[in-house]
Design a protein around this motif. Structure first.
Motif, PDB file in Angstrom:
ATOM      1  N   ASN A   1     -17.357  22.040 116.603  1.00  5.54           N
ATOM      2  CA  ASN A   1     -16.964  21.082 115.574  1.00  5.54           C
ATOM      3  C   ASN A   1     -16.841  19.674 116.151  1.00  5.54           C
ATOM      4  O   ASN A   1     -17.359  18.696 115.589  1.00  5.54           O
TER       5      ASN A   1
ATOM      6  N   ASP B   1     -17.938  11.051 123.573  1.00  2.09           N
ATOM      7  CA  ASP B   1     -19.273  10.640 123.109  1.00  2.09           C
ATOM      8  C   ASP B   1     -19.452   9.150 123.296  1.00  2.09           C
ATOM      9  O   ASP B   1     -18.501   8.433 123.613  1.00  2.09           O
TER      10      ASP B   1
ATOM     11  N   PHE C   1     -11.838  13.288 122.407  1.00  5.99           N
ATOM     12  CA  PHE C   1     -10.865  14.255 121.885  1.00  5.99           C
ATOM     13  C   PHE C   1     -10.347  15.074 123.059  1.00  5.99           C
ATOM     14  O   PHE C   1     -11.149  15.604 123.837  1.00  5.99           O
TER      15      PHE C   1
ATOM     16  N   LEU D   1      -6.663  10.956 111.342  1.00  2.00           N
ATOM     17  CA  LEU D   1      -7.847  11.767 111.615  1.00  2.00           C
ATOM     18  C   LEU D   1      -7.667  13.258 111.346  1.00  2.00           C
ATOM     19  O   LEU D   1      -8.542  13.923 110.819  1.00  2.00           O
TER      20      LEU D   1
ATOM     21  N   THR E   1     -14.661   9.767 106.638  1.00  4.71           N
ATOM     22  CA  THR E   1     -15.322   8.482 106.387  1.00  4.71           C
ATOM     23  C   THR E   1     -16.796   8.734 106.083  1.00  4.71           C
ATOM     24  O   THR E   1     -17.585   7.810 106.012  1.00  4.71           O
TER      25      THR E   1
ATOM     26  N   GLN F   1      -8.721  18.984 110.878  1.00  3.10           N
ATOM     27  CA  GLN F   1      -7.466  19.646 110.486  1.00  3.10           C
ATOM     28  C   GLN F   1      -7.500  21.113 110.930  1.00  3.10           C
ATOM     29  O   GLN F   1      -6.516  21.621 111.473  1.00  3.10           O
TER      30      GLN F   1
ATOM     31  N   GLN G   1     -22.694  13.223 114.815  1.00  6.03           N
ATOM     32  CA  GLN G   1     -22.777  12.455 113.557  1.00  6.03           C
ATOM     33  C   GLN G   1     -22.313  11.020 113.771  1.00  6.03           C
ATOM     34  O   GLN G   1     -22.876  10.088 113.200  1.00  6.03           O
ATOM     35  N   ALA G   2     -21.302  10.838 114.625  1.00  2.91           N
ATOM     36  CA  ALA G   2     -20.810   9.487 114.886  1.00  2.91           C
ATOM     37  C   ALA G   2     -21.869   8.666 115.617  1.00  2.91           C
ATOM     38  O   ALA G   2     -22.131   7.506 115.281  1.00  2.91           O
TER      39      ALA G   2
ATOM     40  N   GLY H   1     -12.540  19.431 108.972  1.00  2.00           N
ATOM     41  CA  GLY H   1     -12.932  19.910 110.305  1.00  2.00           C
ATOM     42  C   GLY H   1     -11.826  19.731 111.338  1.00  2.00           C
ATOM     43  O   GLY H   1     -11.396  20.690 111.990  1.00  2.00           O
TER      44      GLY H   1
ATOM     45  N   PHE I   1      -9.221  13.786 105.214  1.00  2.00           N
ATOM     46  CA  PHE I   1      -9.528  12.438 105.706  1.00  2.00           C
ATOM     47  C   PHE I   1     -10.963  12.449 106.228  1.00  2.00           C
ATOM     48  O   PHE I   1     -11.304  13.183 107.157  1.00  2.00           O
TER      49      PHE I   1
ATOM     50  N   ALA J   1     -19.250  14.354 117.016  1.00  5.19           N
ATOM     51  CA  ALA J   1     -19.712  13.331 117.966  1.00  5.19           C
ATOM     52  C   ALA J   1     -21.149  12.946 117.641  1.00  5.19           C
ATOM     53  O   ALA J   1     -21.502  11.760 117.578  1.00  5.19           O
TER      54      ALA J   1
ATOM     55  N   GLY K   1     -18.700  14.172 103.645  1.00  9.55           N
ATOM     56  CA  GLY K   1     -17.704  14.865 104.478  1.00  9.55           C
ATOM     57  C   GLY K   1     -16.635  15.532 103.633  1.00  9.55           C
ATOM     58  O   GLY K   1     -16.410  15.171 102.482  1.00  9.55           O
TER      59      GLY K   1
HETATM   60  P1  ADP Z   1     -15.537  15.351 108.272  1.00  9.50           P
HETATM   61  O1  ADP Z   1     -16.436  15.624 109.429  1.00  9.50           O
HETATM   62  O2  ADP Z   1     -15.806  16.175 107.096  1.00  9.50           O
HETATM   63  O3  ADP Z   1     -15.386  13.912 107.941  1.00  9.50           O
HETATM   64  P2  ADP Z   1     -13.415  15.835 110.147  1.00  9.50           P
HETATM   65  O4  ADP Z   1     -12.013  16.243 109.922  1.00  9.50           O
HETATM   66  O5  ADP Z   1     -14.206  16.647 111.097  1.00  9.50           O
HETATM   67  O6  ADP Z   1     -14.076  15.809 108.720  1.00  9.50           O
HETATM   68  O7  ADP Z   1     -13.403  14.350 110.652  1.00  9.50           O
HETATM   69  C1  ADP Z   1     -12.626  13.381 110.021  1.00  9.50           C
HETATM   70  C2  ADP Z   1     -13.059  11.991 110.368  1.00  9.50           C
HETATM   71  O8  ADP Z   1     -12.781  11.705 111.732  1.00  9.50           O
HETATM   72  C3  ADP Z   1     -14.515  11.709 110.238  1.00  9.50           C
HETATM   73  O9  ADP Z   1     -14.879  11.451 108.907  1.00  9.50           O
HETATM   74  C4  ADP Z   1     -14.679  10.496 111.145  1.00  9.50           C
HETATM   75  O10 ADP Z   1     -14.294   9.314 110.482  1.00  9.50           O
HETATM   76  C5  ADP Z   1     -13.676  10.714 112.229  1.00  9.50           C
HETATM   77  N1  ADP Z   1     -14.300  11.234 113.452  1.00  9.50           N
HETATM   78  C6  ADP Z   1     -14.316  12.510 113.870  1.00  9.50           C
HETATM   79  N2  ADP Z   1     -14.946  12.623 115.049  1.00  9.50           N
HETATM   80  C7  ADP Z   1     -15.335  11.383 115.401  1.00  9.50           C
HETATM   81  C8  ADP Z   1     -16.054  10.815 116.537  1.00  9.50           C
HETATM   82  N3  ADP Z   1     -16.484  11.590 117.537  1.00  9.50           N
HETATM   83  N4  ADP Z   1     -16.256   9.488 116.544  1.00  9.50           N
HETATM   84  C9  ADP Z   1     -15.825   8.708 115.534  1.00  9.50           C
HETATM   85  N5  ADP Z   1     -15.152   9.175 114.454  1.00  9.50           N
HETATM   86  C10 ADP Z   1     -14.903  10.492 114.384  1.00  9.50           C
END
Ligand code: ADP
Length: 522
Positions: free
Chosen positions: A420, A457, A513, A470, A477, A487, A427-428, A485, A475, A425, A481
């Motif tokens: 996860n 990452d 993380f 986060l 962005t 949580q 996707q970011a 994940g 939550f 990472a 989404g």
């Molecule tokens: P989702 O992937 O559905 O958005 P997550 O709980 O996994 O739900 O993540 C929540 C939010 O945390 C993401 O929408 C993103 O804004 C932020 N996030 C998570 N991992 C990263 C990362 N590696 N770099 C930047 N932002 C991150």
């Protein structure tokens, strides 16, 4: 009273007053002046008992009873309350005696105010204790420990100083001591929890019926704590009601030195059944959520998984076709066919492996925590991720420290967390056009001896005002989404007694993380 007699009385530290049979003051020594605050001169011929407002002390004789006793036997002794000239209430120990000719009465008074106040305080606190004992919504037991004391002395006198070792060698001592632990009193809550049909008497025997065999060492450790001079002992254990129902309980024993001296002991028991059922329901819900999140994660990885399975399948069919060609020759080449068949077997295993891994991820079996070598778990997760990473031109590297301690967790759930975080990472990184992605997974022992996993990452990082949201549910962005994940990751990690936190890494710029899991005790 003659002057010389008065002088002698003045030498006494006890307050002495003389009165006529009808109660008029005839003598009043210095100590009486000091005690009651009246100068001797002001007291003469006054009604003695009215002057000092003498009245009975709560549970002692009335003044009439005292006078009757004086008439009958020539003396009386008891506790009374008096008032000083300054209006202060004092407790006195009074001694009255009739003169041999019956003409006068000599009364002595000692001030016992301090002692009486202390007694009253003690009685009040005993009363309070009794009320608490009876009224608290917890089960309380008063136990007589002296029988156990005798057993311990016997063991000690026989030359055994290491009681723990003795108990290990003689496990039957546990039952013997339980039978020797007499139940003196229990409160209503105890009758409700341990009794049958509200019967209290049945419980007032010894503690043997209430400790099921699996909890014997919890009992023995309580004894050992007392022997070691600890002030209290508490443990989560299983106890048994008089009719055999075994339940989860929190057991507390207090060993205050004053009551220990008397051989009595106060025990408190809380029924944890409801709490543990709630915990179990929460764990089931967590597992269900983790499973749902895993299935949705598999959905995201479906293309990668299909591709991964397809690769060995394609290789198998290529090898098989080549094998057939070698066989169809006028002179079949057995060596080539053997080599190709070997490759087919290897590829089929690879495909089967991928299917098995995917199936484990999709399975909804309840989590089964087991001792895990973290680095192995991460290597497996990396295999799962490899294709997805390559497809996104991202390099996945692992820096795994062999000294990282073992942990206790569910293998699939822990992999889910790593995957996860890595997919997040990826996707970011995708948000930064044209950047060559890098994801790094690091393991190491933390400064405090826990197992630490970092997923780093080189994406855009996390805005400071998002850092504390986060891990909240929903939550996100991302346009598509769910925000579940992280949580779920947190609930899995906390379920193993660990923690997870997010930050931005100075080293490769993006997000970091950090997971910490308690080291498994060897
Ligand atoms: P989702 O992937 O559905 O958005 P997550 O709980 O996994 O739900 O993540 C929540 C939010 O945390 C993401 O929408 C993103 O804004 C932020 N996030 C998570 N991992 C990263 C990362 N590696 N770099 C930047 N932002 C991150």
């Amino acid at each position: 009273m003659s002057a010389s007699q008065g002088d002698i009385l003045d030498l006494l530290h006890v307050a002495v007053l003389q009165r006529t049979r009808d109660g008029k003051v005839a003598g009043w020594n210095k100590a009486a002046e000091a005690l009651f605050g009246w100068p001797a001169a002001d007291t003469l011929h006054k009604a003695a008992h009215e002057l000092i407002k003498l009245r009975p002390d709560s549970d002692n004789a009335s003044l009439d009873e005292a006078s009757a006793a004086l008439d009958d036997t020539g003396q009386w002794q008891g506790n009374l309350i008096a008032e000083t000239a300054g209006g202060e209430e004092i407790f006195v120990d009074a001694h009255w005696a009739l003169a041999p000719d019956g003409s006068a009465v000599v009364e002595t008074y000692r001030n016992i105010t301090e002692r009486r106040r202390t007694e009253m305080k003690l009685r009040l606190s005993e009363h309070r204790y009794h009320n608490l004992f009876q009224a608290m919504a917890a089960s309380f037991w008063e136990l007589d420990f002296s029988g156990v004391d005798d057993i311990l002395r016997r063991i000690y006198r026989a030359g055994n100083t290491d009681f723990r070792k003795y108990f290990r060698d003689h496990p039957e001592t546990a039952r013997e001591m339980m039978r020797a632990t007499r139940v003196v009193d229990v409160n209503g809550e105890t009758v409700k929890l341990f009794g049958r049909d509200g019967n209290k008497e049945e419980l007032l025997v010894n503690v043997d019926p209430f400790w099921p065999p699996q909890s014997e060492w919890d009992y023995l450790n309580g004894i050992l704590s007392a022997v070691e001079g600890k002030l209290n002992y508490s443990v989560e254990t299983k106890l048994r009601s008089i009719d055999g129902r075994i339940f989860d309980a929190h057991f507390t024993a207090c060993y205050p030195p004053d009551t220990m001296g008397k051989g009595t002991l106060l025990i408190g028991v809380l029924d944890l059944t409801a709490r543990n059922e709630a915990f179990a329901a929460r764990d089931r819900m967590r597992a269900d959520m983790a499973h749902a999140a895993r299935v949705s994660m598999l959905g995201e990885l479906a293309a990668s998984i299909a591709h991964e399975v397809n690769q060995p399948l394609a290789a198998i069919s290529t090898s098989a076709e080549a094998g057939l060609r070698w066989l169809n020759r006028p002179e079949p080449n057995v060596e080539e066919v053997r080599a190709l068949t070997g490759r087919i077997v290897a590829d089929a295993r690879r495909a089967a492996d991928i299917v098995a891994r995917t199936r484990a991820m999709a399975s909804g079996r309840p989590p089964a925590p087991e001792p895990l070598i973290l680095n192995d778990v991460i290597k497996e997760a990396a295999r799962f991720l490899q294709h997805e990473m390559t497809a996104h031109q991202t390099e996945l590297s692992c820096k795994l420290t062999p000294e990282t301690p073992q942990v206790k967790a569910d293998r699939t759930q822990l992999q889910q967390v790593i995957i996860n975080l890595a997919v997040n990472a990826l996707q970011a990184i995708g948000q930064v056009p044209g950047r060559r992605g890098a994801v790094r997974i690091v393991t190491r022992p933390s400064e405090t001896g826990e197992a630490e996993i970092r997923v780093e990452d080189n994406g855009p990082g996390i805005p400071a005002d998002h850092l504390d949201k986060l891990f909240d549910s929903f939550f996100t962005t991302k346009e598509r989404g769910m925000g579940m994940g992280l949580q779920v990751c947190r609930s899995i990690i906390e379920g193993c007694g660990g923690s997870i936190s997010a930050g931005n890494g100075a080293m490769i710029g993006g997000a970091v993380f950090t997971i910490r899991l308690p080291a498994l005790q060897a």
